[in-house]
Design a protein around this motif. Structure first.
Motif, short mmCIF file in Angstrom:
data_model
loop_
_atom_site.label_atom_id
_atom_site.label_comp_id
_atom_site.label_asym_id
_atom_site.label_seq_id
_atom_site.Cartn_x
_atom_site.Cartn_y
_atom_site.Cartn_z
N GLU A 1 -23.06 -26.81 -52.19
CA GLU A 1 -24.43 -26.30 -52.26
C GLU A 1 -24.57 -25.26 -53.37
O GLU A 1 -25.59 -25.24 -54.08
N VAL A 2 -23.56 -24.40 -53.52
CA VAL A 2 -23.61 -23.39 -54.59
C VAL A 2 -23.61 -24.07 -55.96
O VAL A 2 -24.36 -23.68 -56.87
N LEU A 3 -22.80 -25.11 -56.12
CA LEU A 3 -22.73 -25.81 -57.40
C LEU A 3 -24.01 -26.56 -57.71
O LEU A 3 -24.48 -26.57 -58.86
N LEU A 4 -24.60 -27.21 -56.70
CA LEU A 4 -25.86 -27.92 -56.94
C LEU A 4 -26.99 -26.94 -57.25
O LEU A 4 -27.85 -27.22 -58.10
N ALA A 5 -26.99 -25.78 -56.58
CA ALA A 5 -27.96 -24.75 -56.94
C ALA A 5 -27.75 -24.29 -58.38
O ALA A 5 -28.71 -24.05 -59.12
N GLY A 6 -26.48 -24.18 -58.78
CA GLY A 6 -26.17 -23.82 -60.17
C GLY A 6 -26.69 -24.86 -61.15
O GLY A 6 -27.15 -24.51 -62.24
N ALA A 7 -26.63 -26.15 -60.76
CA ALA A 7 -27.15 -27.20 -61.65
C ALA A 7 -28.66 -27.04 -61.84
O ALA A 7 -29.18 -27.20 -62.96
N VAL A 8 -29.36 -26.71 -60.76
CA VAL A 8 -30.81 -26.50 -60.87
C VAL A 8 -31.10 -25.28 -61.75
O VAL A 8 -31.97 -25.32 -62.64
N ILE A 9 -30.37 -24.20 -61.52
CA ILE A 9 -30.57 -22.98 -62.32
C ILE A 9 -30.23 -23.24 -63.77
O ILE A 9 -30.89 -22.73 -64.68
N ASN A 10 -29.19 -24.05 -64.02
CA ASN A 10 -28.81 -24.40 -65.39
C ASN A 10 -30.00 -25.01 -66.13
O ASN A 10 -30.32 -24.64 -67.27
N MET A 11 -30.68 -25.96 -65.49
CA MET A 11 -31.81 -26.61 -66.15
C MET A 11 -33.00 -25.67 -66.29
O MET A 11 -33.75 -25.74 -67.27
N LEU A 12 -33.18 -24.78 -65.31
CA LEU A 12 -34.25 -23.79 -65.42
C LEU A 12 -33.99 -22.86 -66.60
O LEU A 12 -34.92 -22.51 -67.35
N VAL A 13 -32.73 -22.44 -66.77
CA VAL A 13 -32.38 -21.57 -67.90
C VAL A 13 -32.64 -22.28 -69.22
O VAL A 13 -33.20 -21.70 -70.16
N VAL A 14 -32.22 -23.54 -69.32
CA VAL A 14 -32.49 -24.30 -70.54
C VAL A 14 -33.99 -24.38 -70.80
O VAL A 14 -34.46 -24.20 -71.93
N GLY A 15 -34.76 -24.62 -69.74
CA GLY A 15 -36.21 -24.68 -69.89
C GLY A 15 -36.81 -23.38 -70.38
O GLY A 15 -37.68 -23.37 -71.26
N VAL A 16 -36.34 -22.26 -69.84
CA VAL A 16 -36.85 -20.96 -70.26
C VAL A 16 -36.48 -20.68 -71.72
O VAL A 16 -37.30 -20.17 -72.50
N LEU A 17 -35.25 -21.02 -72.10
CA LEU A 17 -34.84 -20.83 -73.50
C LEU A 17 -35.73 -21.62 -74.45
O LEU A 17 -36.09 -21.15 -75.53
N LEU A 18 -36.08 -22.84 -74.05
CA LEU A 18 -36.89 -23.69 -74.92
C LEU A 18 -38.37 -23.32 -74.88
O LEU A 18 -39.11 -23.58 -75.84
N MET A 19 -38.83 -22.73 -73.79
CA MET A 19 -40.24 -22.34 -73.70
C MET A 19 -40.52 -21.01 -74.39
O MET A 19 -41.66 -20.76 -74.80
N ALA A 20 -39.51 -20.14 -74.48
CA ALA A 20 -39.72 -18.84 -75.11
C ALA A 20 -39.88 -19.03 -76.62
O ALA A 20 -38.94 -19.41 -77.32
N ARG A 21 -41.05 -18.79 -77.13
CA ARG A 21 -41.36 -19.08 -78.53
C ARG A 21 -40.42 -18.37 -79.52
O ARG A 21 -39.93 -19.00 -80.46
N PRO A 22 -40.11 -17.06 -79.36
CA PRO A 22 -39.21 -16.40 -80.32
C PRO A 22 -37.83 -17.04 -80.37
O PRO A 22 -37.18 -17.03 -81.42
N ILE A 23 -37.38 -17.59 -79.25
CA ILE A 23 -36.06 -18.22 -79.20
C ILE A 23 -36.14 -19.64 -79.75
O ILE A 23 -35.34 -20.05 -80.60
N ARG A 24 -37.13 -20.39 -79.29
CA ARG A 24 -37.25 -21.80 -79.66
C ARG A 24 -37.51 -21.98 -81.16
O ARG A 24 -36.96 -22.89 -81.79
N ARG A 25 -38.29 -21.11 -81.75
CA ARG A 25 -38.74 -21.31 -83.13
C ARG A 25 -37.90 -20.54 -84.15
O ARG A 25 -38.17 -20.64 -85.35
N LEU A 26 -36.92 -19.79 -83.71
CA LEU A 26 -36.10 -19.05 -84.66
C LEU A 26 -35.33 -20.02 -85.56
O LEU A 26 -34.62 -20.90 -85.06
N GLU A 27 -35.47 -19.86 -86.86
CA GLU A 27 -34.87 -20.82 -87.78
C GLU A 27 -33.56 -20.28 -88.36
O GLU A 27 -33.36 -19.07 -88.46
N ARG A 28 -32.74 -21.23 -88.76
CA ARG A 28 -31.44 -20.89 -89.35
C ARG A 28 -31.63 -20.29 -90.74
O ARG A 28 -32.48 -20.73 -91.50
N ILE A 29 -30.84 -19.30 -91.07
CA ILE A 29 -30.84 -18.71 -92.41
C ILE A 29 -29.74 -19.38 -93.22
O ILE A 29 -28.59 -19.45 -92.78
N GLY A 30 -30.06 -19.85 -94.39
CA GLY A 30 -29.04 -20.45 -95.26
C GLY A 30 -29.11 -21.97 -95.21
O GLY A 30 -28.81 -22.55 -94.18
#
Length: 447
Positions: A418-447
């Motif tokens: 149950e702890v691991l399956l909850a971690g899987a759900v949280i993992n996807m939520l974290v990925v979603g938050v990273l991709l929804m946060a505009r400053p993180i999602r749109r930051l471009e590579r230098i060089g």
């Protein structure tokens, strides 16, 4: 962003690392100039000998220093376990010894970042290697000549932790000074870290069987000597940040915090990562050790850790080839693959599926860490880089350690699957938050 070292089933073995870590995080292969040369960050231009070429003189010395030091770090959990248990000490003493290492690292790493900015990273890393060489040498003599008192083991482990705290912040700012192709340099170092994560404990296990824990600490001390010599032989041209006007120690610590808060993408990722470390990374290692060992034996668990390391090598090699325009978004997408590992562990699948999960998780973390390290090193001004990296290391270590400590009691209350399956759900939520946060999602590579 430090990935915790996954080398041996001992309590709370830290990264990188490191890391350290990362720690761990801590905590690397292609030769030639990359597109990072002459990037907008200004890193690498005119520094060292031929910084546009990856394997220039300074990078070779730095690569050897990092590789042998990581090899030595991988020996420590094995040496502590064999030395203390072999002397008839209780199992809890191993956990206390490792905590004596991690505690000073987590506490002093912020001060290490300030010191690296004030006195140059190279100087602080050499001092750190000297501290760790001293501590490991004394422990080698102590275990070789008898049964050292526990307080001395804890104190000397703390010395090693302080050394790691002085060393780790300087790694981030040294990479741009030894190579202008920062992403490729980080990928090479990540591949090396993965290989040493596997090789260090294996070598220590063989050496314990042939000799003693004292011999392992002697070999550990030798790695810090080699690292310090290589760092001493580096010839880095002065950077503007080296001569910057500095305030008081407390003022610089506060200034580092202001720099940290001023970058929403930076504090956003680290804030999200504290949740990820506590809810996903922290529980995953101890629960993996328990479930795999109980179901398939300790030998299979060792194989799983080796497979995880092989996945990290693959992820590092992939980062050598791919240069996404938006590295943090690409790294976040890679993290979604960690769900595979969490699910196969929770469902109690056959060994082959467990190995596939470990390989995928290792590759995903390695790719993310290269993207993250490169982004920080190219977007943060060099005069603040060591302090900001220290905030990253401290947050990662504390939250992952807390997650590991609570994983057992929570798993006993609700069940490990149950702890691991909850971690899987949280993992996807974290990925979603990273991709929804505009400053993180749109930051471009230098060089």
């Amino acid at each position: 962003m430090e990935k915790p070292t996954e080398t041996a089933p001992v309590p709370d073995a830290p990264d990188g690392i490191v890391p350290p870590p990362t720690p761990f995080a801590l905590r690397g292969v292609t030769v030639g100039a990359g597109p990072g040369a002459g990037s907008g960050s200004g890193f690498g231009a005119g520094l060292g000998s031929g910084p546009g070429e990856l394997w220039n003189r300074n990078f070779r010395y730095f690569f050897v220093a990092r590789t042998v030091a990581l090899f030595g770090d991988g020996m420590i959990p094995v040496a502590l376990t064999a030395g203390l248990l072999g002397a008839g000490r209780p199992t809890s003493s191993v956990g206390f010894a490792l905590a004596s290492w991690m505690g000073p690292l987590a506490f002093f790493v912020l001060f290490g970042g300030v010191l690296a900015d004030r006195f140059t990273p190279r100087r602080m890393m050499i001092i750190a290697d000297a501290l760790r060489l001293t501590g490991a040498s004394v422990l080698a003599v102590a275990f070789a000549t008898g049964n050292p008192p526990l307080w001395s083991v804890y104190v000397l482990s703390s010395v090693a932790g302080v050394g790691a705290a002085l060393f780790q912040p300087g790694v981030a700012s040294t990479v741009p000074r030894v190579s202008s192709d920062i992403q490729r340099a980080n990928a090479v170092l990540r591949v090396s870290e993965a290989l040493m994560t596997m090789a260090g404990p294996a070598f220590a296990g063989v050496l314990v069987g042939l000799a003693s824990a004292g011999a392992v600490y002697l070999a550990n001390a030798a790695t810090f000597a080699v690292s310090g010599i290589c760092l001493f032989l580096m010839r880095l041209a002065p950077a503007p940040a080296d001569d910057a006007v500095r305030g008081t120690f407390v003022a610089e610590l506060a200034d580092g915090w202001r720099e940290f808060r001023a970058r929403s993408w930076l504090w956003g990722v680290i804030a999200i990562w504290t949740v990820y470390g506590f809810m996903v990374l922290g529980p995953m290692l101890p629960l993996t050790a328990v479930l795999v060992t109980e179901e398939h034996g300790s030998g299979t668990y060792g194989v799983m850790m080796a497979v995880n390391g092989a996945g990290s090598v693959a992820g590092g090699l992939l980062a050598l080839r791919l240069r996404p325009r938006r590295p943090l978004a690409a790294g976040a997408l890679a993290l979604s693959a960690v769900v595979v590992n969490l699910v196969v562990l929770a469902l109690g699948t056959p060994v082959f599926a467990l190995g596939a999960g470990q390989f995928v998780a290792g590759a995903a973390f390695a790719f993310w860490l290269v993207m993250w390290s490169t982004t920080v090193q190219t977007h943060v001004p060099p005069e603040a880089l060591n302090r900001l990296h220290a905030y990253d290391v401290a947050g990662s270590l504390l939250m992952v350690a807390a997650g590991r400590a609570l994983a057992g009691p929570v798993a006993e209350a609700v069940g490990a699957p149950e702890v691991l399956l909850a971690g899987a759900v949280i993992n996807m939520l974290v990925v979603g938050v990273l991709l929804m946060a505009r400053p993180i999602r749109r930051l471009e590579r230098i060089g």
